[in-house]
Design a protein around this motif. Sequence first.
Motif, PDB file in Angstrom:
ATOM      1  N   SER A  29       0.828  -1.211   0.000  1.00 53.25           N
ATOM      2  CA  SER A  29       0.000   0.000   0.000  1.00 53.25           C
ATOM      3  C   SER A  29       0.862   1.260   0.000  1.00 53.25           C
ATOM      4  O   SER A  29       0.527   2.253  -0.655  1.00 53.25           O
ATOM      5  CB  SER A  29      -0.930   0.003   1.216  1.00 53.25           C
ATOM      6  OG  SER A  29      -0.181   0.050   2.413  1.00 53.25           O
ATOM      7  N   LEU A  30       1.991   1.200   0.725  1.00 51.69           N
ATOM      8  CA  LEU A  30       2.905   2.343   0.715  1.00 51.69           C
ATOM      9  C   LEU A  30       3.472   2.575  -0.678  1.00 51.69           C
ATOM     10  O   LEU A  30       3.545   3.705  -1.153  1.00 51.69           O
ATOM     11  CB  LEU A  30       4.040   2.101   1.718  1.00 51.69           C
ATOM     12  CG  LEU A  30       5.130   3.179   1.780  1.00 51.69           C
ATOM     13  CD1 LEU A  30       4.561   4.469   2.335  1.00 51.69           C
ATOM     14  CD2 LEU A  30       6.298   2.715   2.629  1.00 51.69           C
ATOM     15  N   LEU A  31       3.848   1.491  -1.357  1.00 48.75           N
ATOM     16  CA  LEU A  31       4.382   1.624  -2.709  1.00 48.75           C
ATOM     17  C   LEU A  31       3.334   2.148  -3.679  1.00 48.75           C
ATOM     18  O   LEU A  31       3.641   2.949  -4.562  1.00 48.75           O
ATOM     19  CB  LEU A  31       4.914   0.269  -3.199  1.00 48.75           C
ATOM     20  CG  LEU A  31       6.176  -0.251  -2.510  1.00 48.75           C
ATOM     21  CD1 LEU A  31       6.480  -1.657  -2.982  1.00 48.75           C
ATOM     22  CD2 LEU A  31       7.358   0.668  -2.768  1.00 48.75           C
ATOM     23  N   SER A  34       2.483   5.979  -2.604  1.00 48.52           N
ATOM     24  CA  SER A  34       3.592   6.922  -2.701  1.00 48.52           C
ATOM     25  C   SER A  34       4.397   6.686  -3.969  1.00 48.52           C
ATOM     26  O   SER A  34       5.592   6.975  -4.017  1.00 48.52           O
ATOM     27  CB  SER A  34       4.494   6.808  -1.475  1.00 48.52           C
ATOM     28  OG  SER A  34       5.038   5.504  -1.377  1.00 48.52           O
ATOM     29  N   ALA A  35       3.754   6.146  -4.993  1.00 49.80           N
ATOM     30  CA  ALA A  35       4.437   5.879  -6.266  1.00 49.80           C
ATOM     31  C   ALA A  35       5.037   7.143  -6.879  1.00 49.80           C
ATOM     32  O   ALA A  35       6.164   7.087  -7.390  1.00 49.80           O
ATOM     33  CB  ALA A  35       3.474   5.202  -7.236  1.00 49.80           C
ATOM     34  N   GLY A 152       7.294   6.768 -17.333  1.00 53.30           N
ATOM     35  CA  GLY A 152       6.760   6.332 -16.043  1.00 53.30           C
ATOM     36  C   GLY A 152       6.121   7.468 -15.261  1.00 53.30           C
ATOM     37  O   GLY A 152       5.096   7.274 -14.598  1.00 53.30           O
ATOM     38  N   HIS A 153       6.714   8.659 -15.341  1.00 54.31           N
ATOM     39  CA  HIS A 153       6.120   9.827 -14.668  1.00 54.31           C
ATOM     40  C   HIS A 153       4.712  10.107 -15.189  1.00 54.31           C
ATOM     41  O   HIS A 153       3.791  10.394 -14.406  1.00 54.31           O
ATOM     42  CB  HIS A 153       7.002  11.056 -14.874  1.00 54.31           C
ATOM     43  CG  HIS A 153       8.157  11.142 -13.932  1.00 54.31           C
ATOM     44  ND1 HIS A 153       8.010  11.253 -12.560  1.00 54.31           N
ATOM     45  CD2 HIS A 153       9.487  11.146 -14.156  1.00 54.31           C
ATOM     46  CE1 HIS A 153       9.191  11.330 -11.996  1.00 54.31           C
ATOM     47  NE2 HIS A 153      10.108  11.256 -12.935  1.00 54.31           N
ATOM     48  N   VAL A 154       4.537  10.016 -16.502  1.00 54.94           N
ATOM     49  CA  VAL A 154       3.216  10.293 -17.089  1.00 54.94           C
ATOM     50  C   VAL A 154       2.212   9.228 -16.653  1.00 54.94           C
ATOM     51  O   VAL A 154       1.074   9.543 -16.294  1.00 54.94           O
ATOM     52  CB  VAL A 154       3.323  10.357 -18.628  1.00 54.94           C
ATOM     53  CG1 VAL A 154       1.954  10.570 -19.246  1.00 54.94           C
ATOM     54  CG2 VAL A 154       4.263  11.466 -19.050  1.00 54.94           C
ATOM     55  N   VAL A 155       2.631   7.968 -16.678  1.00 52.63           N
ATOM     56  CA  VAL A 155       1.730   6.872 -16.288  1.00 52.63           C
ATOM     57  C   VAL A 155       1.312   7.013 -14.826  1.00 52.63           C
ATOM     58  O   VAL A 155       0.122   6.904 -14.483  1.00 52.63           O
ATOM     59  CB  VAL A 155       2.415   5.505 -16.537  1.00 52.63           C
ATOM     60  CG1 VAL A 155       1.575   4.373 -15.957  1.00 52.63           C
ATOM     61  CG2 VAL A 155       2.636   5.287 -18.024  1.00 52.63           C
ATOM     62  N   VAL A 156       2.280   7.284 -13.950  1.00 51.72           N
ATOM     63  CA  VAL A 156       1.973   7.422 -12.522  1.00 51.72           C
ATOM     64  C   VAL A 156       1.094   8.642 -12.282  1.00 51.72           C
ATOM     65  O   VAL A 156       0.157   8.601 -11.470  1.00 51.72           O
ATOM     66  CB  VAL A 156       3.279   7.492 -11.711  1.00 51.72           C
ATOM     67  CG1 VAL A 156       3.015   7.925 -10.272  1.00 51.72           C
ATOM     68  CG2 VAL A 156       3.975   6.143 -11.715  1.00 51.72           C
ATOM     69  N   ALA A 157       1.366   9.746 -12.975  1.00 49.46           N
ATOM     70  CA  ALA A 157       0.544  10.945 -12.810  1.00 49.46           C
ATOM     71  C   ALA A 157      -0.890  10.693 -13.277  1.00 49.46           C
ATOM     72  O   ALA A 157      -1.853  11.137 -12.627  1.00 49.46           O
ATOM     73  CB  ALA A 157       1.155  12.108 -13.590  1.00 49.46           C
TER      74      ALA A 157
END
Length: 198
Positions: A29-31, A34-35, A152-157
């Motif tokens: 859950s933390l991962l 806080s991705a 990865g930044h775009v996917v996580v955002a």
Amino acid sequence: MGFSSKEDKSKRILRGFKTLFFLITMLISLLLFSAPLLLVLTDALLPSALLSTLSPSAFSLETLASHFQNYDFRYSLIDIPLVSIIRSFIIFCVYSLCDGPRLSHGPYLGITTMCSVLSLIFVSFKAVYIFSGYVRATEIALFLCSSALAVGHVVVAYRTSCRERRKLLVYKIDIEAISACKNGYPRYPKIPQEERIK
């Protein structure tokens, strides 16, 4: 006595498995939640670590000064980690300043996408010059790592904004349900007690 010691041992083993399961669940859950922060940290450190394997003294003060003095876009690699650090810093600042609504519809996704696209364009143009000559495997890994982290930044955002939109939707439904309860459900008029007895 033998049975009770076996039961105590089995209880301790079961308790240990429960504790381990709880810790693994908390870590997952933390991962997940806080991705963005983990990705920012990875983006700031990993390209620099890859460049330091190419040149172990790449980040000493003297070497940095010589890199900037003799900088050539076609041959220098110091700008790839710098682009990642600047990208990570901007995304971290925007993420820190945004709350729920601004994470869902606000500047976080837009600025992250803009930073990632600009850095991808920069890295792509640089790759044309670097890959035209002899290329080492670590240099390829450096370019691929920077590009993958930008995507990865775009996917996580995007995933973060979707999660915040779902939260806001649930919150809106809850508020509407509470306000409906306070109004006493006007669509359903109360039946008098005399009629209910009949």
